[in-house]
Design an enzyme around this catalytic site. Structure first.
Site, short mmCIF file in Angstrom:
data_model
loop_
_atom_site.label_atom_id
_atom_site.label_comp_id
_atom_site.label_asym_id
_atom_site.label_seq_id
_atom_site.Cartn_x
_atom_site.Cartn_y
_atom_site.Cartn_z
CG HIS A 177 16.21 -31.13 -41.72
ND1 HIS A 177 16.42 -32.40 -42.21
CD2 HIS A 177 17.22 -30.36 -42.22
CE1 HIS A 177 17.53 -32.41 -42.94
NE2 HIS A 177 18.02 -31.19 -42.96
CB SER A 216 -14.81 -27.78 -32.01
OG SER A 216 -15.27 -28.78 -31.12
CE LYS A 254 -10.07 -28.24 -31.99
NZ LYS A 254 -8.77 -28.70 -32.39
CD GLU A 268 -7.75 -29.89 -40.89
OE1 GLU A 268 -7.12 -30.47 -40.02
OE2 GLU A 268 -8.93 -29.51 -40.73
#
Ligand code: ARG
Length: 457
Positions: free
Chosen positions: A153, A274, A280, A287
């Site tokens: 979980h 970024s 960043k 992704e």
């Protein structure tokens, strides 16, 4: 090529919707190989003369040289790779070129070319899968003892080792290898000679062309031969499941790279910055693996839906079989390469993993198991006693291993000082010695087997 029966040429849009050459030019090597095998067989069987066969074979080699040098010309009027090649052959060698298509149709021709292409694609994926599997095994071996929290979980559950976690992905990839190998074996029958749909009256030797092209045997039903695309669906289904695995690993890297987790530092080479937020480091490659997996699944769905309503035998819908397979293959190749690069070079923050494993009461099950083993308490009762110990530790903001014995004994008098030997995360993982468990000794055993499996081929 089929103008005899027609008084008018095709509408411009007919030409455009009909042409597959913009994408099926990727089959050129397979098309040349299939034609060479076919004409060699026609000559042996006395269906074309040795002289014509030689002219055709040499001409095909010249066409192949031109394609290799200049690319395949995208001539929309000629529809597809088969006609583009045959028409160039005719320009180069003249009338003999017209004999190549004896006892053959584009229906069995394209089925053969595509099988050859998908077979190569499967071999490429198998090599890529093994490369990634090797990278995982290497990193797993480095971290056979590194403790991290195991989750259910996405909540801290029991300590595991990072090596064990990485080897879980090895098992998935091993199943992917078996799916592609299995699909390859099933694909490896040759449809050439099925002709348009019914076979041919010419005395062809289908066993000869099959073996020349490296197939195990010819296919056994001419209707099925020209209308079967199971091999492409097998590829896409195996690719879907493989992409699903890569996507799960990518997802873990994305979570692990987030600041709250901090389990990994993804390499610069697989991250982006970024344009506005200077701090960043975004896990873009991971992704995109996750994103591409969705597209690969879409390709699989596309071909299923194309095929599901088609009566036997060939229908032109089937020309749409190639773009999804090409797209899925290109995407899967990128995903495998990117994941391999990330697994090879990712920095695991094992100190952070260990401290989170220690702070989540992950050894609660070990305490309950100890009560069962050493104090002969039924597991359900041990679970309850342990729950109270966790509650107390939580109130005091200490790990279970730092609760004083007096406090533990207030909860249950049967607890004694030997319990501390099972409350550390290292003791916990070391105790999980069941087959396939996370104990470093078990993980090392599996790593050794995995290395042998990978060496076998
Ligand atoms: N370009 C076609 C395809 O990819 C080749 C087969 C064409 N056959 C036909 N009867 N029109 O499917």
């Amino acid at each position: 090529m089929w103008g005899g029966r027609f008084a008018e040429g095709p509408a411009a849009v007919m030409r455009e919707i009909n042409a597959s050459i913009p994408f099926d030019k990727r089959l050129w090597k397979q098309d040349i190989a299939g034609s060479k095998a076919h004409v060699a067989m026609l000559a042996v069987q006395g269906i074309v003369s040795g002289e014509d066969a030689q002219a055709i074979t040499e001409g095909l080699s010249r066409v192949a040289d031109e394609y290799a040098r200049d690319g395949v010309p995208v001539n929309m009027a000629l529809e597809d790779i088969h006609m583009v090649t045959e028409s160039r052959l005719a320009e180069l060698i003249g009338g003999a070129a017209g004999r190549l298509h004896t006892a053959r149709s584009r229906n069995d021709q394209v089925a053969t070319d595509f099988r050859l292409w998908v077979r190569d694609a499967m071999d490429e994926v198998l090599a890529g899968l093994k490369g990634l599997a090797r990278a995982l095994v290497t990193r797993a071996e480095e971290h056979a003892d590194s403790v991290m929290p195991g989750f259910t979980h996405l909540q801290s559950a029991q300590p595991v080792t990072l090596g064990h976690h990485l080897m879980a992905y090895y098992e998935m990839l091993k199943r992917d290898v078996s799916r592609f190998a299995d699909a390859r074996a099933r694909l490896n029958q040759c449809p050439l000679g099925a002709a348009a749909l019914a076979g041919t009256g010419f005395p062809i030797d289908r066993h000869m062309t099959a073996s020349t092209l490296g197939f195990a045997a010819p296919t056994d039903n001419s209707l099925d031969s020209v209308s079967d695309r199971d091999f492409a669906l097998d590829y896409l289904m195996a690719a879907t499941q493989c992409a699903l695995h890569l996507s799960r690993l990518a997802e873990e890297f994305i979570i692990w790279a987030s600041q709250p987790f901090g389990f990994v530092k993804l390499p610069d080479a697989y991250s982006t910055g970024s344009s506005i937020m200077p701090q960043k480091r975004n896990p873009d490659a991971a992704e995109l693996v996750r994103g591409h997996a969705g597209r690969i699944m879409g390709c699989m769905t596309a071909l299923c839906v194309t095929m599901k309503g088609l009566p036997l035998a060939y229908s032109k819908d089937m020309q749409d079989d190639k773009p999804p397979v090409f797209e899925a293959h290109d995407l899967l190749g990128l995903c495998l390469a990117a994941m391999t690069g990330m697994v090879d070079t990712v920095t695991f923050r094992t100190d952070r993993m260990r401290s989170l494993a220690e702070s989540g009461f992950a050894t609660a099950t070990d305490l309950a198991d100890w009560l069962v083993r050493e104090a002969d308490i039924p597991f359900r009762e041990a679970h309850h006693i342990t729950g109270r110990a966790v509650k107390l530790a939580e109130e005091r903001a200490v790990p279970l291993s730092e609760l004083p014995l007096a406090d533990l004994q207030m909860i249950d008098a049967r607890i004694d000082e030997r319990v501390y030997s099972v409350l550390t995360v290292d003791a916990s993982v070391a105790s999980r010695v069941s087959h396939g468990g996370t104990a470093p000794a078990q993980v090392r055993l599996r790593i050794a087997q995995a290395k042998a499996e990978l060496a076998e081929g």
